[in-house]
Design a protein around this motif. Sequence first.
Motif, mmCIF file in Angstrom:
data_model
loop_
_atom_site.group_PDB
_atom_site.id
_atom_site.type_symbol
_atom_site.label_atom_id
_atom_site.label_comp_id
_atom_site.label_asym_id
_atom_site.label_seq_id
_atom_site.Cartn_x
_atom_site.Cartn_y
_atom_site.Cartn_z
ATOM 1 N N SER A 30 -1.471 -5.186 -4.593
ATOM 2 C CA SER A 30 -1.984 -3.896 -4.070
ATOM 3 C C SER A 30 -3.306 -3.250 -4.777
ATOM 4 O O SER A 30 -4.831 -3.210 -3.861
ATOM 5 C CB SER A 30 -1.855 -2.825 -4.750
ATOM 6 N N GLN A 31 -3.725 -3.736 -5.977
ATOM 7 C CA GLN A 31 -4.921 -3.718 -6.725
ATOM 8 C C GLN A 31 -6.035 -4.658 -6.487
ATOM 9 O O GLN A 31 -7.397 -4.449 -6.222
ATOM 10 C CB GLN A 31 -5.172 -3.300 -8.423
ATOM 11 N N LYS A 32 -5.543 -5.873 -6.154
ATOM 12 C CA LYS A 32 -5.963 -7.245 -5.765
ATOM 13 C C LYS A 32 -6.361 -6.180 -4.196
ATOM 14 O O LYS A 32 -8.166 -6.559 -4.020
ATOM 15 C CB LYS A 32 -5.796 -8.102 -5.537
ATOM 16 N N ALA A 33 -6.250 -6.230 -2.863
ATOM 17 C CA ALA A 33 -6.486 -6.411 -1.934
ATOM 18 C C ALA A 33 -7.109 -4.269 -1.804
ATOM 19 O O ALA A 33 -8.476 -5.021 -1.274
ATOM 20 C CB ALA A 33 -4.613 -5.717 -1.160
ATOM 21 N N VAL A 34 -7.151 -3.598 -2.633
ATOM 22 C CA VAL A 34 -8.300 -2.740 -2.822
ATOM 23 C C VAL A 34 -9.114 -2.976 -2.994
ATOM 24 O O VAL A 34 -10.382 -2.717 -2.973
ATOM 25 C CB VAL A 34 -7.521 -1.626 -3.275
ATOM 26 N N ALA A 35 -9.304 -4.358 -4.049
ATOM 27 C CA ALA A 35 -11.137 -4.413 -4.969
ATOM 28 C C ALA A 35 -11.971 -5.655 -3.525
ATOM 29 O O ALA A 35 -12.921 -4.952 -3.811
ATOM 30 C CB ALA A 35 -10.426 -5.511 -6.357
ATOM 31 N N LEU A 36 -11.084 -6.231 -3.103
ATOM 32 C CA LEU A 36 -11.446 -7.235 -1.657
ATOM 33 C C LEU A 36 -11.463 -6.492 -0.483
ATOM 34 O O LEU A 36 -12.905 -6.197 -0.825
ATOM 35 C CB LEU A 36 -10.290 -8.266 -1.699
ATOM 36 N N ILE A 37 -11.071 -5.130 0.076
ATOM 37 C CA ILE A 37 -11.687 -4.522 0.935
ATOM 38 C C ILE A 37 -12.700 -3.811 0.778
ATOM 39 O O ILE A 37 -13.840 -3.595 1.632
ATOM 40 C CB ILE A 37 -10.298 -4.287 1.300
ATOM 41 N N GLY A 38 -12.397 -2.831 -0.819
ATOM 42 C CA GLY A 38 -13.795 -2.523 -0.895
ATOM 43 C C GLY A 38 -15.473 -3.239 -1.698
ATOM 44 O O GLY A 38 -15.929 -2.708 -0.756
ATOM 45 N N THR A 39 -15.294 -4.360 -1.970
ATOM 46 C CA THR A 39 -15.950 -4.693 -2.276
ATOM 47 C C THR A 39 -16.278 -4.736 -0.542
ATOM 48 O O THR A 39 -17.764 -4.983 -0.298
ATOM 49 C CB THR A 39 -16.009 -6.120 -2.008
ATOM 50 N N ARG A 40 -15.844 -5.515 0.341
ATOM 51 C CA ARG A 40 -16.576 -6.137 2.278
ATOM 52 C C ARG A 40 -16.506 -4.431 2.148
ATOM 53 O O ARG A 40 -17.576 -4.521 3.494
ATOM 54 C CB ARG A 40 -15.466 -6.446 2.569
ATOM 55 N N LEU A 41 -16.130 -3.679 2.395
ATOM 56 C CA LEU A 41 -16.509 -2.423 2.752
ATOM 57 C C LEU A 41 -17.991 -2.107 2.400
ATOM 58 O O LEU A 41 -19.095 -0.661 2.983
ATOM 59 C CB LEU A 41 -15.809 -0.984 2.298
ATOM 60 N N MET A 59 -9.077 -7.465 7.314
ATOM 61 C CA MET A 59 -9.002 -7.949 6.166
ATOM 62 C C MET A 59 -7.732 -7.145 5.547
ATOM 63 O O MET A 59 -6.918 -7.232 4.782
ATOM 64 C CB MET A 59 -10.140 -7.550 4.778
ATOM 65 N N ALA A 60 -7.861 -5.608 5.940
ATOM 66 C CA ALA A 60 -7.082 -4.152 5.816
ATOM 67 C C ALA A 60 -5.528 -4.860 7.213
ATOM 68 O O ALA A 60 -4.934 -4.564 6.611
ATOM 69 C CB ALA A 60 -8.236 -3.496 6.467
ATOM 70 N N ARG A 61 -5.660 -5.203 7.619
ATOM 71 C CA ARG A 61 -4.281 -5.697 8.535
ATOM 72 C C ARG A 61 -3.655 -6.342 7.696
ATOM 73 O O ARG A 61 -2.678 -5.563 7.830
ATOM 74 C CB ARG A 61 -5.099 -6.031 10.487
ATOM 75 N N ILE A 69 -1.246 -2.729 1.140
ATOM 76 C CA ILE A 69 -1.695 -1.189 0.516
ATOM 77 C C ILE A 69 -0.980 -0.593 2.020
ATOM 78 O O ILE A 69 0.009 -0.744 2.106
ATOM 79 C CB ILE A 69 -3.541 -1.253 1.400
ATOM 80 N N SER A 70 -1.004 0.398 1.437
ATOM 81 C CA SER A 70 0.385 1.718 2.056
ATOM 82 C C SER A 70 -0.180 2.171 3.376
ATOM 83 O O SER A 70 -1.889 1.641 4.619
ATOM 84 C CB SER A 70 0.084 2.578 1.448
ATOM 85 N N ARG A 71 0.873 2.189 4.408
ATOM 86 C CA ARG A 71 -0.025 2.619 5.823
ATOM 87 C C ARG A 71 -1.232 4.061 5.677
ATOM 88 O O ARG A 71 -1.952 4.320 6.527
ATOM 89 C CB ARG A 71 1.207 3.446 6.659
ATOM 90 N N THR A 72 -1.101 4.869 3.994
ATOM 91 C CA THR A 72 -1.958 5.451 4.953
ATOM 92 C C THR A 72 -2.878 5.084 3.862
ATOM 93 O O THR A 72 -4.636 5.769 4.703
ATOM 94 C CB THR A 72 -1.080 6.964 3.227
ATOM 95 N N ASP A 73 -3.358 4.753 3.316
ATOM 96 C CA ASP A 73 -4.835 3.856 2.802
ATOM 97 C C ASP A 73 -5.557 3.399 4.005
ATOM 98 O O ASP A 73 -6.144 3.060 3.989
ATOM 99 C CB ASP A 73 -3.967 2.823 1.503
ATOM 100 N N TYR A 74 -4.172 2.803 4.676
ATOM 101 C CA TYR A 74 -5.212 1.320 5.840
ATOM 102 C C TYR A 74 -4.957 3.298 6.956
ATOM 103 O O TYR A 74 -6.656 2.478 7.826
ATOM 104 C CB TYR A 74 -3.591 1.434 6.966
ATOM 105 N N THR A 75 -4.993 4.062 7.036
ATOM 106 C CA THR A 75 -4.818 4.595 8.205
ATOM 107 C C THR A 75 -7.184 5.602 7.671
ATOM 108 O O THR A 75 -7.504 5.390 8.277
ATOM 109 C CB THR A 75 -4.118 6.079 8.210
ATOM 110 N N GLU A 76 -6.092 5.781 6.198
ATOM 111 C CA GLU A 76 -7.827 6.291 5.618
ATOM 112 C C GLU A 76 -9.134 5.456 5.465
ATOM 113 O O GLU A 76 -10.190 5.380 6.559
ATOM 114 C CB GLU A 76 -7.580 6.735 4.090
ATOM 115 N N LEU A 77 -9.102 4.461 5.578
ATOM 116 C CA LEU A 77 -10.029 2.989 6.151
ATOM 117 C C LEU A 77 -10.281 2.952 7.491
ATOM 118 O O LEU A 77 -10.942 2.464 7.540
ATOM 119 C CB LEU A 77 -9.078 1.695 5.163
ATOM 120 N N LEU A 78 -9.313 3.569 8.528
ATOM 121 C CA LEU A 78 -9.562 3.101 9.786
ATOM 122 C C LEU A 78 -10.613 3.731 9.860
ATOM 123 O O LEU A 78 -11.204 4.117 10.450
ATOM 124 C CB LEU A 78 -8.586 3.138 10.505
#
Length: 92
Positions: A30-41, A59-61, A69-78
Amino acid sequence: MAQHAPRASARTPQLHPAQPRTTQNTIPDSQKAVALIGTRLIELRVNRRSEQFAEVLGMARMALTLGAISRTDYTELLEDLNILLDAGVSHG
């Protein structure tokens, strides 16, 4: 002249590739995913290129599908991505 460790026991231990790492040295998915997606964001927010938008969305999908990542995190990212789209992502 270089000085060498007098014994093998004085050297830093090396993990064998097949040897599992301890929990202390492992970063959760989860931390790796957040870091990678955050960098791209961040890159998307700066450059606003359509291919970056597609990459972040993909990447989020994938992270959601893999449970990183959780459904909540995914929704917030969208929601954040929709705000960026409304602000204008270039098509170049």
